[in-house]
Scaffold this motif. Sequence first.
Motif, PDB file in Angstrom:
ATOM      1  N   TYR A   1     -42.044 -31.344  -9.002  1.00 33.85           N
ATOM      2  CA  TYR A   1     -42.704 -31.708 -10.474  1.00 33.85           C
ATOM      3  C   TYR A   1     -41.821 -31.172 -11.650  1.00 33.85           C
ATOM      4  O   TYR A   1     -41.435 -31.921 -12.575  1.00 33.85           O
ATOM      5  N   GLY A   2     -41.383 -29.849 -11.483  1.00 36.70           N
ATOM      6  CA  GLY A   2     -40.489 -29.318 -12.394  1.00 36.70           C
ATOM      7  C   GLY A   2     -39.125 -30.250 -12.623  1.00 36.70           C
ATOM      8  O   GLY A   2     -38.864 -30.381 -13.656  1.00 36.70           O
ATOM      9  N   GLN A   3     -38.652 -30.626 -11.490  1.00 38.10           N
ATOM     10  CA  GLN A   3     -37.472 -31.475 -11.474  1.00 38.10           C
ATOM     11  C   GLN A   3     -37.547 -32.683 -12.272  1.00 38.10           C
ATOM     12  O   GLN A   3     -36.647 -33.423 -12.726  1.00 38.10           O
ATOM     13  N   GLN A   4     -38.768 -33.207 -12.233  1.00 42.97           N
ATOM     14  CA  GLN A   4     -39.245 -34.563 -12.828  1.00 42.97           C
ATOM     15  C   GLN A   4     -39.252 -34.053 -14.355  1.00 42.97           C
ATOM     16  O   GLN A   4     -38.865 -34.912 -15.231  1.00 42.97           O
ATOM     17  N   VAL A   5     -40.251 -33.260 -14.756  1.00 45.20           N
ATOM     18  CA  VAL A   5     -40.537 -33.028 -16.108  1.00 45.20           C
ATOM     19  C   VAL A   5     -39.766 -32.309 -17.091  1.00 45.20           C
ATOM     20  O   VAL A   5     -39.408 -32.815 -18.205  1.00 45.20           O
ATOM     21  N   ALA A   6     -38.851 -31.323 -16.631  1.00 42.34           N
ATOM     22  CA  ALA A   6     -37.692 -30.941 -17.321  1.00 42.34           C
ATOM     23  C   ALA A   6     -36.668 -31.788 -17.878  1.00 42.34           C
ATOM     24  O   ALA A   6     -36.535 -31.792 -19.106  1.00 42.34           O
ATOM     25  N   PRO A   7     -36.037 -32.749 -17.091  1.00 38.26           N
ATOM     26  CA  PRO A   7     -35.169 -33.870 -17.909  1.00 38.26           C
ATOM     27  C   PRO A   7     -35.877 -34.473 -18.600  1.00 38.26           C
ATOM     28  O   PRO A   7     -35.432 -35.115 -19.640  1.00 38.26           O
ATOM     29  N   LYS A   8     -37.255 -35.005 -18.441  1.00 46.01           N
ATOM     30  CA  LYS A   8     -37.987 -36.034 -19.295  1.00 46.01           C
ATOM     31  C   LYS A   8     -38.349 -35.408 -20.753  1.00 46.01           C
ATOM     32  O   LYS A   8     -37.887 -35.942 -21.695  1.00 46.01           O
ATOM     33  N   LEU A   9     -38.462 -34.077 -20.494  1.00 51.88           N
ATOM     34  CA  LEU A   9     -38.711 -33.438 -21.987  1.00 51.88           C
ATOM     35  C   LEU A   9     -37.437 -33.101 -22.741  1.00 51.88           C
ATOM     36  O   LEU A   9     -37.499 -33.384 -23.909  1.00 51.88           O
ATOM     37  N   GLY A  10     -36.368 -32.857 -22.152  1.00 54.70           N
ATOM     38  CA  GLY A  10     -34.969 -32.854 -22.830  1.00 54.70           C
ATOM     39  C   GLY A  10     -34.714 -34.429 -23.262  1.00 54.70           C
ATOM     40  O   GLY A  10     -34.191 -34.120 -24.404  1.00 54.70           O
ATOM     41  N   LEU A  11     -34.571 -35.178 -22.527  1.00 55.36           N
ATOM     42  CA  LEU A  11     -34.648 -36.578 -23.023  1.00 55.36           C
ATOM     43  C   LEU A  11     -35.148 -37.216 -24.217  1.00 55.36           C
ATOM     44  O   LEU A  11     -34.845 -37.407 -25.236  1.00 55.36           O
ATOM     45  N   GLU A  12     -36.495 -36.610 -24.220  1.00 56.59           N
ATOM     46  CA  GLU A  12     -37.637 -37.055 -25.204  1.00 56.59           C
ATOM     47  C   GLU A  12     -37.113 -36.111 -26.489  1.00 56.59           C
ATOM     48  O   GLU A  12     -37.131 -36.750 -27.759  1.00 56.59           O
ATOM     49  N   LEU A  13     -37.037 -34.844 -26.277  1.00 55.62           N
ATOM     50  CA  LEU A  13     -36.718 -34.015 -27.658  1.00 55.62           C
ATOM     51  C   LEU A  13     -35.247 -34.575 -28.185  1.00 55.62           C
ATOM     52  O   LEU A  13     -35.281 -34.570 -29.365  1.00 55.62           O
ATOM     53  N   ALA A  14     -34.395 -34.877 -27.532  1.00 54.91           N
ATOM     54  CA  ALA A  14     -32.897 -35.383 -27.909  1.00 54.91           C
ATOM     55  C   ALA A  14     -33.160 -36.607 -28.665  1.00 54.91           C
ATOM     56  O   ALA A  14     -32.642 -36.705 -29.816  1.00 54.91           O
ATOM     57  N   ARG A  15     -34.071 -37.623 -28.095  1.00 50.25           N
ATOM     58  CA  ARG A  15     -34.064 -38.797 -28.733  1.00 50.25           C
ATOM     59  C   ARG A  15     -35.102 -38.750 -29.970  1.00 50.25           C
ATOM     60  O   ARG A  15     -34.969 -39.650 -30.798  1.00 50.25           O
ATOM     61  N   CYS A  16     -35.725 -37.779 -30.008  1.00 54.10           N
ATOM     62  CA  CYS A  16     -36.577 -37.571 -31.235  1.00 54.10           C
ATOM     63  C   CYS A  16     -35.805 -36.929 -32.460  1.00 54.10           C
ATOM     64  O   CYS A  16     -36.298 -36.474 -33.506  1.00 54.10           O
ATOM     65  N   GLY A  17     -34.705 -36.283 -32.121  1.00 55.30           N
ATOM     66  CA  GLY A  17     -33.847 -35.548 -33.195  1.00 55.30           C
ATOM     67  C   GLY A  17     -33.996 -34.112 -33.148  1.00 55.30           C
ATOM     68  O   GLY A  17     -33.327 -33.598 -33.934  1.00 55.30           O
ATOM     69  N   ALA A  18     -34.621 -33.558 -31.991  1.00 53.36           N
ATOM     70  CA  ALA A  18     -34.621 -32.040 -32.144  1.00 53.36           C
ATOM     71  C   ALA A  18     -33.367 -31.543 -31.231  1.00 53.36           C
ATOM     72  O   ALA A  18     -32.581 -32.144 -30.724  1.00 53.36           O
ATOM     73  N   LEU A  19     -33.207 -30.237 -31.555  1.00 48.16           N
ATOM     74  CA  LEU A  19     -31.870 -29.546 -30.805  1.00 48.16           C
ATOM     75  C   LEU A  19     -32.348 -28.641 -29.629  1.00 48.16           C
ATOM     76  O   LEU A  19     -33.226 -27.898 -29.949  1.00 48.16           O
ATOM     77  N   LEU A  20     -31.994 -29.126 -28.505  1.00 50.04           N
ATOM     78  CA  LEU A  20     -32.461 -28.334 -27.221  1.00 50.04           C
ATOM     79  C   LEU A  20     -31.623 -27.094 -27.078  1.00 50.04           C
ATOM     80  O   LEU A  20     -30.557 -26.957 -26.968  1.00 50.04           O
ATOM     81  N   VAL A  21     -32.356 -26.043 -26.927  1.00 45.50           N
ATOM     82  CA  VAL A  21     -31.847 -24.571 -26.637  1.00 45.50           C
ATOM     83  C   VAL A  21     -32.113 -24.071 -25.396  1.00 45.50           C
ATOM     84  O   VAL A  21     -33.225 -24.140 -25.083  1.00 45.50           O
ATOM     85  N   SER A  22     -31.169 -23.749 -24.499  1.00 42.74           N
ATOM     86  CA  SER A  22     -31.774 -23.092 -23.152  1.00 42.74           C
ATOM     87  C   SER A  22     -30.632 -22.106 -22.626  1.00 42.74           C
ATOM     88  O   SER A  22     -29.633 -21.929 -23.337  1.00 42.74           O
TER      89      SER A  22
END
Length: 407
Positions: free
Chosen positions: A126-147
């Motif tokens: 479940y986490g392996q599916q959700v994490a890249p999905k959130l990363g993709l959506e945040l990036a395409r929305c214009g956010a800067l991802l920090v990790s």
Amino acid sequence: MAALNYWLWLTTRRGVGQRGVLRVLEYFGTPERVYFAQQEDLEIIPGLTPQAIRGLLDKNMEESEAILGRCDRLGVQIMTIQDADYPERLRQISDPPAVLYILGHRIRFDEEAAIGVVGARKPSAYGQQVAPKLGLELARCGALLVSGIAQGIDSLALRGALKGGGRVVSVLAGGVDVPYPQENRFLYQDVAAVGALISEYPPGTRHKAEHFPIRNRLISGLSLGVVAVECARFSGTMRTIDHAIEQNRDVFAVPGNIDAPMSQGPNWLIQQGARPVTCGEDILADYWDQFPQKLAHAKVMDPEHLRQRLEPPPKAQKEEPKPEPQPKEQPGREKISLSQQRERFTDDQLVVLHAMLEGADTADVLVDRTQIPARRVLSALTMLQVDGAAEQLSGGRYAPLVELEQE
């Protein structure tokens, strides 16, 4: 260079520590004045231990000069807490690092909708599916991802954001030139190419277990809010969330099955008042008005439209081949001035745009033409489409929707 020498000398003194560095800077004002301080000057500073005083009386510059030379060879930038572009968000936390080492781009965090994404090193399916999905959506929305950049949720979220064509930042528990784990070395390169690797530890520093809890305060400190994707109730991820709460950052959590061990942390956070999230828009809902230029292209999309943009299109039924349309003529094509180009596009996006001006072509041709790795060309093309600067034609070809002013 001379001024940086004093900064590196101060931050590498044995027994001083981060809080000790801030304490002497508050008293003396500059590292150079600390360097020339005598024992009687140091002894009057409240809270400075005898061990710290002994460290500050060691005036040997060899280590700082070696660090400075290594940074110069590797292209590592050094930012100090007294620099004008030091992130104000970070400066306001209780123990900001006096020096940051940066490999990649120098990012103005205070102008970014930066979101921290953290989680377990061994996530469930479940986490392996959700994490890249959130990363993709945040990036395409214009956010800067920090990790971070550890195995598991961190690297999965980063890869998702890179796939979405966004900029990313990884905060490290060792030197920016020391990949950890080693299998993530190519991910290090990708992050540095489009964003930044950041550490408070000098290049060459090994990643140590005791560094990770210290590092975690920077992930939250650089971010507006932090998302816990999957984690145990007591874990490094939860310590990052503790830092976020102390720093008055927003806290988000991905809900999961009540019986799932890796959802115990996020579910508990939701019970305590963290905002449950299921997509990138849930996270960014409160930030649209705060960052209209960064997030404007996503604000106009309704959730269903956004999902259609982010999900792969369904397979079409086989049809009779149709004549391939030619690129549209666009006499009113937007012209981007030289000054606007650097503000609006990344280096990769500009190179790809210039390549497309020679004629619409496929991603493979653009890779050959630009000599940029395929993953970066695809990320640039995706981001250009989201930005309205390029379009995809039939046959997998891409064409520009803007004109670039030439020098």
